[in-house]
Write an enzyme that holds these catalytic residues in place. Structure first.
Site, PDB file in Angstrom:
ATOM      1  CG  ASP A 274      10.205  43.062   1.413  1.00 56.86           C
ATOM      2  OD1 ASP A 274       9.119  42.471   1.302  1.00 56.86           O
ATOM      3  OD2 ASP A 274      10.391  44.066   2.117  1.00 56.86           O
TER       4      ASP A 274
ATOM      5  CD  GLU B 272       2.703  43.073   4.165  1.00 59.58           C
ATOM      6  OE1 GLU B 272       2.394  44.238   4.334  1.00 59.58           O
ATOM      7  OE2 GLU B 272       2.698  42.534   3.040  1.00 59.58           O
TER       8      GLU B 272
ATOM      9  CG  HIS C  19       7.666  49.755   3.351  1.00 54.86           C
ATOM     10  ND1 HIS C  19       7.677  48.644   4.178  1.00 54.86           N
ATOM     11  CD2 HIS C  19       7.030  49.379   2.228  1.00 54.86           C
ATOM     12  CE1 HIS C  19       7.075  47.650   3.566  1.00 54.86           C
ATOM     13  NE2 HIS C  19       6.667  48.064   2.375  1.00 54.86           N
ATOM     14  CG  ASP C  20       3.438  49.144   3.328  1.00 52.22           C
ATOM     15  OD1 ASP C  20       3.923  49.740   2.352  1.00 52.22           O
ATOM     16  OD2 ASP C  20       3.380  47.901   3.412  1.00 52.22           O
TER      17      ASP C  20
ATOM     18  CG  ASP D 243       4.775  41.984  -0.329  1.00 52.49           C
ATOM     19  OD1 ASP D 243       4.836  42.988   0.381  1.00 52.49           O
ATOM     20  OD2 ASP D 243       4.077  41.903  -1.363  1.00 52.49           O
TER      21      ASP D 243
END
Ligand code: NOJ
Length: 575
Positions: free
Chosen positions: A101, A263, A339-340, A207
């Site tokens: 990440d 993202e 994970h979100d 991210d």
């Protein structure tokens, strides 16, 4: 049709690992790098070829590692840089790749750069973050604008020492870096990217990649009368210097043949998305659009009721993500979980005991029939679901969930009814559901921590491991895991059609069935998914009903010719 190059990451299937919750090797209740290494063979056996590790960097963990205090070190409970080097080597030794990440829109407020920046207005790193003086309205100190943060409240934090505000689009402990400053950008590239590329990582999940360039920072329009803070996502995303910044990053990444998946929230315009991922633009390889996972969320995410969407809306969201590769040199992604996000079976299938396995398999089939790079989140391969309604608010650890609940309490003067609705919404949509320990077995702590450990796992393990765990599913041919393995093999066997084919929704208004076709140079397949909990007639649209078809795969053994079982999915090859 534009023919684009077949890069390794296009055919890849990525398995996302959340280090805190994957496997705890040393009994401290927190997952770790050695735990991941010990399960690499399991991961490989699923049929994936790349792993993505969520932030394992040193961090105070205010936002579970998305608040990084040192890019060049590992959070001690997870391990060390040497453990990371071993994880990279062990992953490569198994013929898989590994991506990390890359979190460089912001750092932790504990990062040495921010500590220096906040120490005085004349510090050489002052301009590495975004500092602004206060506005005074009728003599009252106010932040520089009315922007609402991603986790609630203002995006500005007052700093007593130097008497200025700093910008934080997420928590106050996550100050935004100032990408306008060239020296800052160079330091980011060196510390966050090159340090790990030199150690052999194969790329990054980037991210909040579209937030680096903020543009004009004027007030956002008022969309929530009851609040001082207003949604500003369209202002702080996709700012004027994004192309330049991503171009610079890409020059470094290209040297390592490293892949990127960024993202990309708040970007409804497909043309803007394509600009990020078109091969000739040399920006990013692919992005995560939010269209699908945002389905059923309220204007402020949790401000909604469970399952507040229709199947046509869900299908149209998928169509938007598939369409960006039609006649372009762009690439796309397929994902339902990360994970979100809460678990996909709970949101899009059914977690009722009799439907969990069928709907998990149907969603697997759907994902494997869509074009783009496929991402699977840990536990999705097992059909893990949200945690139960009965769990109390103390089980919700995520800052996004707890802030929302506090905000509702404050705004409604603790109204019982409003808090009940907030909890119902969190039980459906909170990020916490993806963050519980992976259910490995029926042993203590669901096999997540060693049996003799005394420390409780950092989040409570699910109560249903008896019905859903990795150990049992590995030897059960009827399991969700076995079906994922079969589908990933099917996807490899029909790579052109399933990974690269042109997608078309054949019946967008159908409220029960999702029927889409994939075509690739004369080859054609049709996928049919029943999104209801009852059997449905297999009503194929005219365009394909009269073609000769051969069943490639069904999620149900011994399926019936003219009828789909509840939550059944099928793929036919058409002659
Ligand atoms: C997106 C990450 O996926 C999420 O977990 C995090 O809270 C924010 N970005 C801030 O880094």
């Amino acid at each position: 049709m534009t023919v684009t190059e077949r890069k390794w990451w296009k055919d890849g299937v990525v398995y996302q690992i959340y280090p805190a919750s994957f496997k705890d090797s040393n009994g401290d209740g927190i997952g770790d790098l050695n735990g991941i290494i010990s399960e690499l063979d399991y991961i490989r056996s699923i049929g994936v070829d790349t792993i993505w590790i969520c932030p394992m960097y040193d961090s105070p963990q205010v936002d579970m590692g998305y608040d990084i205090s040192d890019y060049e070190n590992v959070y001690p409970p997870y391990g060390t840089v040497q453990d990371m080097e071993r994880l990279i080597a062990e992953t490569h030794a198994r013929g898989m790749r590994i991506i990390l990440d890359l979190v460089v829109n912001h750092t932790s407020d504990q990062h040495a750069w921010f500590q220096e920046s906040r120490s005085s207005k004349t510090n050489p790193k002052r301009d590495w973050y975004i500092w602004r003086p206060a506005r005074y309205v009728n003599g009252v100190r106010k932040p520089p604008n009315n922007w609402l943060g991603n986790f609630g409240g203002s995006v500005w934090q007052w700093d007593e020492l130097t008497q200025e505000y700093y910008l934080h689009l997420f928590c106050p402990e996550q100050p935004d870096l100032n990408w306008e400053n060239e020296e800052t950008r160079k330091a980011i590239y060196k510390s966050a990217m090159e340090f790990w590329l030199e150690r052999g990582v194969d790329g990054f999940r980037v991210d909040t990649v579209n937030m680096y360039s903020k543009g004009e920072m004027g007030d956002a329009p008022i969309t929530d009368e009851g609040s001082e803070w207003q949604f500003a996502g369209f202002q702080y995303c996709n700012g004027p210097r994004m192309t330049e910044f991503l171009g610079e990053m890409n020059e470094i990444l290209e040297k390592y043949d490293a892949m990127t998946v960024g993202e990309c929230p708040h970007t409804p315009d497909p043309a803007r998305v394509v600009k990020y991922v078109s091969a000739k633009e040399k920006q990013l390889n692919m992005v995560f659009q939010f269209d699908v996972v945002d389905i059923g969320q309220g204007p402020y995410k949790f401000q909604t009721t469970p399952r507040d969407y229709t199947l046509p809306q869900f299908k149209s969201a998928i169509s938007r993500t598939q369409s960006i590769i039609h006649d372009t040199d762009a690439w796309t992604t397929v994902f339902l979980e990360n994970h979100d996000q809460a678990r996909s079976i709970t949101r899009f299938g059914s977690d009722a005991p009799e439907h969990r396995i069928p709907s998990g398999k149907m969603l697997a089939l759907m994902c494997c029939a869509l074009s783009g790079t496929l991402f699977i989140y840990q536990g999705q391969e097992l059909g893990m679901t949200n945690f139960p309604m009965e769990w109390d608010m103390s089980e919700y650890k995520d800052v996004d969930s707890t802030n929302y609940y506090k905000m509702v309490a404050a705004r409604t003067n603790n109204s019982e009814e409003a808090l009940k609705a907030a909890k119902a919404s969190l039980q459906h949509l909170a990020r916490d559901h993806a963050r519980v320990p992976l259910s490995w077995s029926t042993g203590p702590y669901n096999g997540f921590s060693p049996a003799d450990t005394k420390a409780q796992p950092w989040m409570r393990p699910l109560p249903d491991a008896e019905h859903c765990n990795a150990k049992q599913q590995q030897s059960d041919k009827a399991s969700v895991l076995a079906f994922w393995k079969r589908m990933l093999q099917t996807r490899r066997d029909h790579n052109d059609l399933l990974v690269h084919g042109n997608y078309a929704d054949l019946d967008p208004e159908n409220k029960d069935l999702y029927i889409f076709s994939k075509t690739w140079r004369g080859q054609k397949a049709v996928a049919v998914c029943n999104f209801t909990d009852s059997a449905k007639a297999l009503a194929l649209p005219e365009a394909v009903a009269n073609s000769k078809r051969e069943l490639l795969v069904s999620s149900v053994d011994g399926c019936e010719e003219g009828k789909l079982a509840a939550y059944e999915g099928r793929i036919y090859l058409l002659a």
